[in-house]
Design a protein around this motif. Structure first.
Motif, short mmCIF file in Angstrom:
data_model
loop_
_atom_site.label_atom_id
_atom_site.label_comp_id
_atom_site.label_asym_id
_atom_site.label_seq_id
_atom_site.Cartn_x
_atom_site.Cartn_y
_atom_site.Cartn_z
N PRO A 1 0.81 -1.46 -0.06
CA PRO A 1 0.09 -0.02 -0.06
C PRO A 1 0.87 1.29 0.10
O PRO A 1 1.69 1.26 0.72
N GLU A 2 0.25 2.21 -0.84
CA GLU A 2 1.07 3.39 -0.84
C GLU A 2 1.06 4.32 0.45
O GLU A 2 1.42 5.42 0.86
N THR A 3 -0.54 4.23 0.96
CA THR A 3 -0.72 5.00 2.15
C THR A 3 -1.09 4.04 3.23
O THR A 3 -1.73 2.97 2.85
N PHE A 4 -0.99 4.13 4.46
CA PHE A 4 -1.23 3.61 5.47
C PHE A 4 -0.90 4.43 6.89
O PHE A 4 0.12 4.99 6.89
N GLY B 1 3.18 7.50 0.42
CA GLY B 1 4.28 7.07 -0.02
C GLY B 1 4.29 7.56 -1.64
O GLY B 1 3.43 7.81 -2.22
N ARG B 2 5.57 7.46 -2.13
CA ARG B 2 5.80 7.73 -3.40
C ARG B 2 6.90 7.04 -4.12
O ARG B 2 8.13 7.13 -3.47
N ASP B 3 7.00 6.26 -4.96
CA ASP B 3 7.83 5.38 -5.70
C ASP B 3 9.01 6.44 -6.18
O ASP B 3 8.73 7.33 -6.81
N LEU C 1 11.12 -2.93 -4.04
CA LEU C 1 10.39 -1.80 -3.90
C LEU C 1 11.25 -0.65 -3.47
O LEU C 1 12.00 -0.86 -2.33
N ASN C 2 11.23 0.70 -3.72
CA ASN C 2 11.72 1.79 -3.12
C ASN C 2 10.99 3.06 -3.08
O ASN C 2 10.47 3.56 -4.14
N ARG C 3 10.47 3.14 -2.06
CA ARG C 3 9.46 4.28 -1.76
C ARG C 3 9.68 5.23 -0.55
O ARG C 3 10.14 4.72 0.45
N ASN C 4 9.63 6.59 -0.65
CA ASN C 4 9.68 7.36 0.23
C ASN C 4 8.30 7.65 0.72
O ASN C 4 7.11 8.15 0.37
N TYR C 5 8.22 7.62 2.39
CA TYR C 5 7.07 8.08 2.97
C TYR C 5 7.23 9.09 3.74
O TYR C 5 8.17 9.55 4.40
N ARG D 1 6.89 18.23 10.30
CA ARG D 1 7.25 18.65 8.76
C ARG D 1 8.56 18.20 8.36
O ARG D 1 9.47 18.62 8.91
N GLY D 2 8.58 17.48 7.05
CA GLY D 2 10.20 17.31 6.65
C GLY D 2 10.62 15.77 7.08
O GLY D 2 11.60 15.52 6.59
N LEU D 3 9.86 15.21 8.02
CA LEU D 3 10.42 13.90 8.49
C LEU D 3 10.21 12.83 7.20
O LEU D 3 8.77 12.76 6.48
N GLU D 4 11.20 12.08 6.80
CA GLU D 4 11.24 11.05 5.78
C GLU D 4 11.28 9.60 6.39
O GLU D 4 12.16 9.64 7.07
N CYS D 5 10.74 8.71 5.69
CA CYS D 5 11.13 7.27 5.85
C CYS D 5 11.07 6.91 4.33
O CYS D 5 10.29 6.46 3.75
#
Length: 574
Positions: free
Chosen positions: A387-390, A395-397, A415-419, A431-435
């Motif tokens: 899932p792209e969202t949970f 997320g965005r590939d 799979l390589n995706r930024n959430y 704001r600005g937090l990434e996983c």
């Protein structure tokens, strides 16, 4: 029918391992039996059939792994060495049927065990044992002993266990990287971290290709050949073999220094794998070949110096080398030895033994393959359906960068995706937090060769164990958080993996169970989460992300997949 008078006489069949007296002029050579020769060729065909599958696998390894690309030459070199032994020593004595068949039987058992455990080095033992047994059967133990070096030289056909090559490559990378930084530091400022060198704004990585492992194997093989053929003292032979390591390191040091100078003076394109010369050879490969030639010259210089340090005794130096007999004479003598009438019975027993070995191989192979087919597992869903969202995340590939891209593209699934937070500021997510979620799946478990500690240290980051932590995933096995520092900045990586265990183990025979455990590479899924979080409360939010996404991941995994975060489990990455 008699052999041509030009052929030297073979040993008498009446004595074991003792040369026969030269035949008197005009006396015919021993009788020749086409039945014996035919049985020998049938046995050769059975021998080829017995090892054809293993040689096919070896050829694939030689073709795809640069560390073993020399494997194509090894059989021909061993054959030449064996021919040289055959022409230098006297003809075979009386063969030992019982001894020869015993060695063939032992080799067959090793070959069957290699099928079960899947280790190529076991098949090296099987191959050499059966060949040695054949030589004992034809000419006796002492005659067969003359072929010891050509047989043992075949070891260079076979790959070493990955645990050994990985450790050697990492150690050699460190040695070459430190030496290159020391030499370059005499002339220009150098920033050296891990296996990364930064010189005049250019960043270079001392990768596995520059570690020297390939050259080390090649120079060791060359040193053994020189020691075997040199006819000198044991001290000389020991010294020339020990010289292989520093010569290999020096050759790769020259390669790193040359590529650094080219990159700084002419640009990174001059050391690229993508840019090629007129013959289709990349610049990166061309400099490697050039420094390999330089390393060969250095090895010859070392050999010259050692020959002066350990000279031949005066009486031995005056001795002339024995005259080389013509190839047709050697071949004729070999055919005469193989075709002796009294060998028809032993050859027949040898053929029968190899036929039994082939039957055992076919039956054992079918028995083991049945277990592999029955227990095969894979992902339940492709990773692209993750899932792209949970929860509070969207997320965005993205496409991986640099060297990670080739690794990612070689996977059976990935799979390589930024959430990022869907609503920054809510639920304690700034704001600005990434996983960044990175997952790769390999049917043969190759992903387990990679680990955050190894990969980050190669990239120049230092592992800070004080920042490590375990993440409770609510079940067996943990995720592990690693902390790294570089340039005063701390970064965190969450790492765990799933091993897809085969099913139906309770129905397997003991041999099938051993084969499943040792001879079959498990499919494996590696999961990594990279984050820019720094504050403890934000790292806890990332840990919650890790637990949530792992729960979502269960829909993609088969039943029985086991979670872990251990480093390089060798049983899965042979």
């Amino acid at each position: 029918m008699s052999l041509p008078q030009t052929l030297p006489p073979v040993r008498s069949a009446e004595s074991d391992d003792t040369p026969a007296a030269d035949a008197a002029p005009g006396v015919s050579a021993p009788r020749f039996s086409f039945l014996s020769l035919a049985l020998a060729f049938v046995g050769l065909a059975l021998f080829v059939g017995l090892f054809l599958g293993q040689v096919t696998e070896l050829a694939h390894i030689w073709n795809v792994d640069d560390n073993y690309s020399h494997g194509f030459l090894v059989p021909f070199l061993s054959a030449y060495l064996a021919w040289d032994v055959a022409r230098r020593q006297s003809g075979p004595g009386r063969g030992s049927v019982a001894g020869g068949l015993l060695w063939v039987g032992i080799g067959t058992l090793f070959h069957c065990w290699a099928l079960v455990v899947g280790w190529p080095t076991v098949d090296f033992v099987a191959l050499t044992t059966i060949l040695y047994g054949t030589a004992v059967l034809v000419g006796g133990r002492l005659w067969a002993g003359g072929f010891a070096f050509p047989l043992l030289f075949l070891v260079f056909m076979f790959p070493l266990p990955p645990a050994v090559t990985d450790a050697l490559a990492v150690w050699l990378q460190g040695v070459v990287g430190n030496a290159a930084a020391g030499v370059l530091g005499l002339f220009v400022p150098v920033y050296h971290s891990g296996n990364v060198l930064e010189v005049s704004g250019q960043r270079l990585e001392v990768g596995e290709a520059c570690s020297g492992l390939r050259q080390l194997i090649a120079f060791v093989a060359l040193a053994l050949l020189v020691a075997h053929r040199g006819g000198r003292s044991g001290a000389f032979k020991t010294a020339i073999v020990l010289a292989a390591l520093p010569v290999a390191v020096a050759a790769n040091l020259m390669r790193v220094l040359l590529m650094t100078v080219l990159s700084v003076q002419l640009g990174s394109a001059w050391i690229s794998e993508k840019e090629t010369l007129a013959l289709g050879i990349s610049y990166h490969t061309a400099w490697g070949l050039l420094t390999m030639v330089a390393g060969l010259g250095l090895f010859l210089a070392v050999r010259w110096w050692l020959s002066r340090a350990f000279p031949l005794p005066a009486d031995q130096a005056k001795e002339s080398a024995p005259a080389a007999e013509p190839l047709r004479v050697t071949v004729g003598r070999a055919l005469g030895a193989i075709g002796r009438p009294e060998l028809a019975g032993p050859w027949g027993m040898w053929v029968a033994a190899l036929a039994v070995a082939l039957v055992l191989q076919a039956g054992l192979g079918a028995h083991l393959e049945a277990a592999v087919a029955t227990g095969a597992v894979g992902l339940e869903r492709p990773l692209s359906e993750f899932p792209e969202t949970f929860g509070p995340w969207a997320g965005r590939d993205v496409t991986p960068n640099g060297a990670t891209l080739s690794y990612y593209q070689s996977a059976d699934d990935g799979l390589n995706r930024n959430y990022v937070p869907r609503e920054p500021g809510r639920d304690g997510l700034p704001r600005g937090l990434e996983c960044q979620l990175f997952m790769v799946y390999f049917k043969d478990g190759r992903d387990r060769r990679h680990h955050p500690i190894i990969c980050n240290e190669v990239a120049g980051a230092k592992h800070d164990a004080a920042g490590d932590d375990l993440v409770d995933m609510g079940g067996p096995g943990h995720a592990r958080r690693f902390c790294f520092t570089r340039g005063g900045f701390r970064s965190y990586v969450y790492y765990w993996h799933y091993t897809l265990e085969p099913v139906g183990g309770e129905q397997l025979s003991p041999l099938q169970s051993i084969h499943q455990d040792l001879g079959v590479r498990r499919p494996s899924l590696t999961v990594e989460v990279f984050t820019n979080a720094q504050a403890p409360e934000h790292l806890e939010k990332v840990a919650e992300f890790v637990r949530d996404m792992d729960r979502k991941l269960q829909a993609h995994l088969p039943q029985g997949a086991s979670r872990g975060s251990d480093v390089l489990p060798v049983k899965y990455v042979r």
